[in-house]
Design a protein around this motif. Structure first.
Motif, mmCIF file in Angstrom:
data_model
loop_
_atom_site.group_PDB
_atom_site.id
_atom_site.type_symbol
_atom_site.label_atom_id
_atom_site.label_comp_id
_atom_site.label_asym_id
_atom_site.label_seq_id
_atom_site.Cartn_x
_atom_site.Cartn_y
_atom_site.Cartn_z
ATOM 1 N N ASN A 117 0.805 -1.230 0.000
ATOM 2 C CA ASN A 117 0.000 0.000 0.000
ATOM 3 C C ASN A 117 0.836 1.277 0.000
ATOM 4 O O ASN A 117 0.433 2.301 0.543
ATOM 5 N N LYS A 118 2.022 1.205 -0.600
ATOM 6 C CA LYS A 118 2.836 2.413 -0.749
ATOM 7 C C LYS A 118 3.583 2.351 -2.081
ATOM 8 O O LYS A 118 3.754 1.274 -2.661
ATOM 9 N N ILE A 119 3.994 3.509 -2.567
ATOM 10 C CA ILE A 119 4.752 3.561 -3.815
ATOM 11 C C ILE A 119 6.161 3.044 -3.564
ATOM 12 O O ILE A 119 6.845 3.491 -2.638
ATOM 13 N N ILE A 120 6.589 2.077 -4.385
ATOM 14 C CA ILE A 120 7.927 1.501 -4.199
ATOM 15 C C ILE A 120 8.858 1.813 -5.364
ATOM 16 O O ILE A 120 10.078 1.670 -5.237
ATOM 17 N N ALA A 121 8.286 2.223 -6.510
ATOM 18 C CA ALA A 121 9.140 2.472 -7.681
ATOM 19 C C ALA A 121 8.355 3.242 -8.738
ATOM 20 O O ALA A 121 7.132 3.404 -8.637
ATOM 21 N N TYR A 122 9.097 3.717 -9.760
ATOM 22 C CA TYR A 122 8.488 4.367 -10.922
ATOM 23 C C TYR A 122 9.079 3.760 -12.189
ATOM 24 O O TYR A 122 10.287 3.512 -12.270
ATOM 25 N N PHE A 123 8.197 3.534 -13.173
ATOM 26 C CA PHE A 123 8.646 3.042 -14.483
ATOM 27 C C PHE A 123 8.409 4.131 -15.514
ATOM 28 O O PHE A 123 7.359 4.788 -15.516
ATOM 29 N N GLY A 124 9.385 4.322 -16.433
ATOM 30 C CA GLY A 124 9.241 5.310 -17.485
ATOM 31 C C GLY A 124 9.600 4.743 -18.844
ATOM 32 O O GLY A 124 10.558 3.972 -18.979
ATOM 33 N N LEU A 125 8.799 5.097 -19.857
ATOM 34 C CA LEU A 125 9.062 4.717 -21.245
ATOM 35 C C LEU A 125 9.173 5.994 -22.066
ATOM 36 O O LEU A 125 8.244 6.810 -22.098
ATOM 37 N N PHE A 126 10.319 6.206 -22.712
ATOM 38 C CA PHE A 126 10.602 7.442 -23.440
ATOM 39 C C PHE A 126 10.306 7.278 -24.938
ATOM 40 O O PHE A 126 10.701 6.273 -25.539
ATOM 41 N N GLN A 127 9.653 8.271 -25.530
ATOM 42 C CA GLN A 127 9.390 8.270 -26.971
ATOM 43 C C GLN A 127 10.590 8.895 -27.689
ATOM 44 O O GLN A 127 10.567 10.039 -28.118
ATOM 45 N N ALA A 128 11.655 8.094 -27.812
ATOM 46 C CA ALA A 128 12.894 8.608 -28.392
ATOM 47 C C ALA A 128 13.177 8.015 -29.757
ATOM 48 O O ALA A 128 13.806 8.647 -30.603
ATOM 49 N N ASN A 129 12.736 6.775 -29.983
ATOM 50 C CA ASN A 129 13.027 6.079 -31.238
ATOM 51 C C ASN A 129 11.793 5.989 -32.131
ATOM 52 O O ASN A 129 11.847 6.269 -33.318
ATOM 53 N N LYS A 130 10.663 5.580 -31.546
ATOM 54 C CA LYS A 130 9.419 5.499 -32.315
ATOM 55 C C LYS A 130 8.266 6.002 -31.446
ATOM 56 O O LYS A 130 8.369 6.051 -30.218
ATOM 57 N N GLN A 131 7.175 6.370 -32.103
ATOM 58 C CA GLN A 131 6.040 6.957 -31.384
ATOM 59 C C GLN A 131 5.399 5.933 -30.456
ATOM 60 O O GLN A 131 5.236 4.766 -30.809
ATOM 61 N N ILE A 132 5.055 6.370 -29.252
ATOM 62 C CA ILE A 132 4.376 5.505 -28.288
ATOM 63 C C ILE A 132 2.957 5.230 -28.784
ATOM 64 O O ILE A 132 2.224 6.146 -29.186
ATOM 65 N N SER A 133 2.562 3.955 -28.754
ATOM 66 C CA SER A 133 1.262 3.537 -29.287
ATOM 67 C C SER A 133 0.300 3.149 -28.160
ATOM 68 O O SER A 133 0.693 3.060 -26.993
ATOM 69 N N GLU A 134 -0.949 2.890 -28.543
ATOM 70 C CA GLU A 134 -1.939 2.394 -27.572
ATOM 71 C C GLU A 134 -1.488 1.062 -27.006
ATOM 72 O O GLU A 134 -1.688 0.774 -25.820
#
Length: 415
Positions: A117-134
Motif C-alpha cells: 500500500n505504498k509507492i515503491i518504484a516508478y517506471f518510465g518509457l521514453f518516446q525517443a526512437n518510435k512513437q508511443i502507441s496504444e
C-alpha cells in the motif's frame, strides 16, 4: 489496436520473468518490445535499471542525469512537482502520458509501482526512437503488474528502501565517482538523505583468509540493527560505516555499541576523527586504511574499535620515506631524558608522558604509574632539574612529540 501483438508481447513478458525470475532480464525483454528507452527507479528516484535498446543517444534532462549520476536530478524532481507531473502519476493507477513539462521535447509514459500500500518504484518509457502507441500503454500497465510481483517475490523487493540509496551514494563517494560537492549535495537532496552535523567513518577490515569474510552481510545487518544512526556498505569485501549525529555523546554511545559487537566477533574497526562534510568520506576512508596497516603491524591481536588519532604519528611515519633520519627531529630535552634513563635505569620519560597525558594532574599520573603521589612529585622535580620547568607548555609538547616519534619509528623499523 493490434490485439495479437499485445497477447504475444504479454506472453513474452510473462515467460521472461517465469523462466529467469530476474527483474533485469524482464526489463531487457520489455525494452526490446517497446523499441524505446526505459527506466526503472526507486521511490526516491534512484536508478534501478535503464536500457536504451537502439543505442542511439537522445537529449533529455531526466535520462541524462540518471545516466550520469544514478539518480533523477533535484531539478527534474522540482519540475515534476511544479508542473503537476508528480501529482498526476500519484493520483492514477494507470500509465500517465506526459507530453508537457519535462516531457515536452521527449514525451513519455510514467507509471508508479505499489507494494504494501505504498509507492515503491516508478517506471518510465521514453518516446525517443518510435512513437508511443496504444499497445505500448497497455503493455506498460501489464509490465508494471509483473514488476510489482517481482519486487514482492525476490531480492529486489528492498531496492526502494533508504539503506540501498545510502549504499549507492557511499559507494560512489568511495570510488570518487561524484565529481563535485555541488553534485553530491544534489544527490543527497534527490535521495531525501538529511544528514546531521557530525560524522565518524568506521572501517571494519575482514581478512581474506578468515571465515569472517563470509559474515560481511551478517555483520553489516547486525550493526544496522544495533546502531540506529549508522549507514553501512560493503566495499572491497570490508564493511564501511558512517555514524552521523548532531550530538557527540550520541556518537560516543554508538561507537561503544559497535566496539562491543566487534569484540564479540573478534574483529577490529578503525574509527576516523570527527568530520563535518560527508563529501570528505574518501579522505577518511584512506586514512583509516593506512591506520589499519600500521595497527596490523603493531597490535594485530587487539579487537574492538581503534581510534585513528591514537595511531596518527605511526601512520604518518608509515607514509614517509623509509630512509628518513628520525633522530634529527627529536628535541634536545627528550635526548637528555632518554640518555639519563638508559644510564641510570630510571623511567623519567614514562613519568613525563604520563604527566602530560593526565593533564598535569599529579594524583592521576601517580595512579597510572602505580606509585605514590609523593614519589611522583620527587621524580618530576628531578626531571625539572635536568631539562627545565615541566609545566611549560612548549617543552611538554616538544617532548611528547619526540617520544611518540622515537617509539613509532623504533616499532615500524622492526617490521
Amino acid at each position: 489496436m493490434d490485439t495479437q501483438f499485445i497477447e504475444d508481447s504479454k506472453l513474452r513478458l510473462y515467460d521472461s520473468f517465469h523462466n529467469s525470475r530476474d527483474m533485469i532480464d524482464l526489463l531487457h525483454t520489455a525494452a526490446t518490445l517497446f523499441e524505446n528507452p526505459i527506466i526503472l527507479t526507486s521511490s526516491s528516484y534512484r536508478v534501478i535499471h535503464m536500457s536504451n535498446p537502439t543505442g542511439q543517444p537522445f537529449d533529455d534532462l531526466v535520462w541524462n542525469d540518471a545516466e550520469k549520476y544514478g539518480y533523477c536530478s533535484a531539478e527534474s524532481i522540482r519540475l515534476f512537482r511544479r508542473d503537476g507531473v508528480t501529482s498526476s502519476v500519484h493520483e492514477n493507477d494507470q500509465p500517465v502520458f506526459i507530453d508537457y513539462s519535462v516531457g515536452k521535447e521527449v514525451p513519455r509514459i510514467i507509471q508508479k509501482l505499489k507494494g504494501d500500500n505504498k509507492i515503491i518504484a516508478y517506471f518510465g518509457l521514453f518516446q525517443a526512437n518510435k512513437q508511443i502507441s496504444e499497445e505500448d500503454i497497455i503493455l506498460v500497465e501489464i509490465l508494471c503488474k509483473i514488476l510489482e510481483v517481482a519486487f514482492a517475490a525476490s531480492r529486489y523487493e528492498d531496492l526502494s528502501l533508504s539503506n540501498h540509496i545510502h549504499e549507492s551514494i557511499m559507494l560512489q563517494l568511495l570510488e570518487s565517482r561524484i565529481p563535485r560537492n555541488e553534485v553530491f549535495q544534489e544527490r543527497l537532496t534527490a535521495a531525501n538523505w538529511h544528514t546531521k552535523k557530525l560524522f565518524h567513518l568506521i572501517f571494519v577490515p575482514l581478512k581474506k583468509d578468515d571465515s569472517s569474510v563470509y559474515y560481511d552481510q551478517y555483520l553489516q545487518r547486525k550493526i544496522d540493527e544495533t546502531v540506529s544512526i549508522s549507514k553501512s556498505v560493503i566495499y572491497n569485501e570490508n564493511v564501511i560505516l558512517v555514524i552521523n549525529s548532531d550530538n557527540e555523546r550520541e556518537l560516543e554511545g554508538a561507537k561503544n555499541k559497535i566496539s562491543t559487537l566487534l569484540i564479540k566477533n573478534n574483529l577490529a574497526g578503525i574509527c576516523s576523527p570527527l568530520f563535518t562534510d560527508l563529501y570528505d568520506l574518501p579522505i577518511y576512508y584512506h586514512q583509516a586504511v593506512d591506520t589499519f596497516h600500521v595497527f596490523n603491524i603493531l597490535k594485530s591481536k587487539e579487537s574492538g574499535l581503534i581510534n585513528v588519532n591514537d595511531f596518527l604519528v605511526g601512520t604518518l611515519l608509515y607514509k614517509l620515506p623509509k630512509d628518513i633520519k628520525y633522530d634529527l627531529y627529536l628535541c634536545q630535552e627528550f635526548k637528555i631524558i632518554r640518555e639519563y634513563d638508559t644510564i641510570h635505569q630510571t623511567n623519567f620519560e614514562e613519568v613525563l608522558v604520563a604527566y602530560l597525558e593526565n593533564s598535569c594532574n599529579i594524583r592521576k599520573s601517580a595512579e597510572r604509574l602505580y606509585i605514590h603521589r609523593n614519589t611522583m612529585q620527587q621524580k618530576l622535580k628531578h626531571i625539572g632539574e635536568l631539562i627545565g620547568d615541566v609545566n611549560e607548555g612548549k617543552l611538554l609538547l616538544k617532548f611528547y612529540h619526540s617520544s611518540k616519534l622515537f617509539h613509532w619509528a623504533e616499532k615500524l623499523g622492526e617490521h
